[in-house]
Each structure stands twice: as C-alpha cells, then as structure tokens.
Design a protein around this motif. Sequence first.
Motif, PDB file in Angstrom:
ATOM      1  N   GLY A   1       0.746   4.600  15.961  1.00  0.00           N
ATOM      2  CA  GLY A   1       1.326   4.963  14.670  1.00  0.00           C
ATOM      3  C   GLY A   1       2.788   5.307  14.825  1.00  0.00           C
TER       4      GLY A   1
ATOM      5  N   LEU B   1       5.917   5.593  13.086  1.00  0.00           N
ATOM      6  CA  LEU B   1       6.458   5.687  11.728  1.00  0.00           C
ATOM      7  C   LEU B   1       7.882   5.151  11.631  1.00  0.00           C
ATOM      8  CD1 LEU B   1       5.224   9.303  11.009  1.00  0.00           C
ATOM      9  CD2 LEU B   1       4.170   7.194  10.244  1.00  0.00           C
TER      10      LEU B   1
ATOM     11  N   PRO C   1       0.246   6.476  10.367  1.00  0.00           N
ATOM     12  CA  PRO C   1      -0.500   7.413  11.199  1.00  0.00           C
ATOM     13  C   PRO C   1      -1.996   7.248  10.948  1.00  0.00           C
ATOM     14  CG  PRO C   1       0.468   8.555   9.339  1.00  0.00           C
ATOM     15  CD  PRO C   1       0.968   7.136   9.293  1.00  0.00           C
TER      16      PRO C   1
ATOM     17  N   CYS D   1       0.259  10.420  15.064  1.00  0.00           N
ATOM     18  CA  CYS D   1       1.047   9.215  15.280  1.00  0.00           C
ATOM     19  C   CYS D   1       1.609   9.247  16.695  1.00  0.00           C
ATOM     20  CB  CYS D   1       2.153   9.085  14.237  1.00  0.00           C
ATOM     21  SG  CYS D   1       3.353  10.406  14.291  1.00  0.00           S
TER      22      CYS D   1
END
Length: 160
Positions: free
Chosen positions: A9, A11, A16, A25
């Motif tokens: 994950g 970002l 996430p 994440c």
Amino acid sequence: MDHILASCGFLPEFAPVQIAGRWLCDGGFSLNAPFDPVLETAGSLRLYVIDLFARDGKVPDGLEAAAERKSDLTFGNQTFLRLRLALEARKLRAKLQNLDRDDALFLLSYRPGAEEAGPEKSFDLSATAMAQRWQAGLLDMQQAATMTCIPNGICSVRRP
C-alpha cells in the motif's frame, strides 16, 4: 496474505489495507532506512546509510519531474532528519556515560540516470534498473571511501 498486501500500500498510488480495524500501508513512510539498532551499539562506528531518494536535486521542469521530486523530498528528508536526531541521541548517551566515540556516518543518496523511470522509479524492479542501481551504488561507495568525514557528524556523499 493481508499483511503482504498492506506492505504494498504505497500511497497514493496503491490503497492501504484494513486489518483488524487498522488501516496499514507501506512501512517506508515511517522507517525507510532502519539504522536505529546500529546507532544503539557501543563503541565508535563507521556507518553508510544508502537512501534511494536524493534530498538535493534539480528544479522540476514538468509535471512528471515534479511528482518525482516530491517523492524524493518526502522520503529523503525523512531519512536525513531521522538520522540527524538519532545521531544527536547517540551523542547525548555517550556524553552521559562519559564515552569517547569517533563515529563516521555517510549518507549516500541514489540519483537515477536519465534513462530511468521518473516518479515510478520506486516500482521499477526490472533487471536493467537493478543493474543501473548497482553500478551507481558502486560509484557512490568508491566516492565515500575517499572522503574524510566530519567526526560525529553526517557526511553527505554527492558524486559529481
């Protein structure tokens, strides 16, 4: 399996994952270069921290270059600030224990070649990209080996 997915994950590109009510994440957001255990060891040390994100760089000339620069600054500054604070804590511990340390800390920041991917370089794990990174790392270490570091300070390695 959920924990493996959560580690991917990254970002904002990858979402996430929720596990047991917590959103998780990529851990690199809080600990991109795990040097803390090394700085807690006794005695003087010579430490090389290799960061894949350069804090210094050119002014972006477009949207893609700006996205790449944002990523470099986000992660590169995080590593530098954490290293600086951890080194200060190490110095204070040594002072409290009346220890005389002569540490040498080198911060090497990877700089991709023009042929490499831009902001998506974090995701480019191809054989070609890995070979380029190994070569750049070799050149950076050769540069670091010839440097004299500021005692108990952070020496930034910047190849010409």
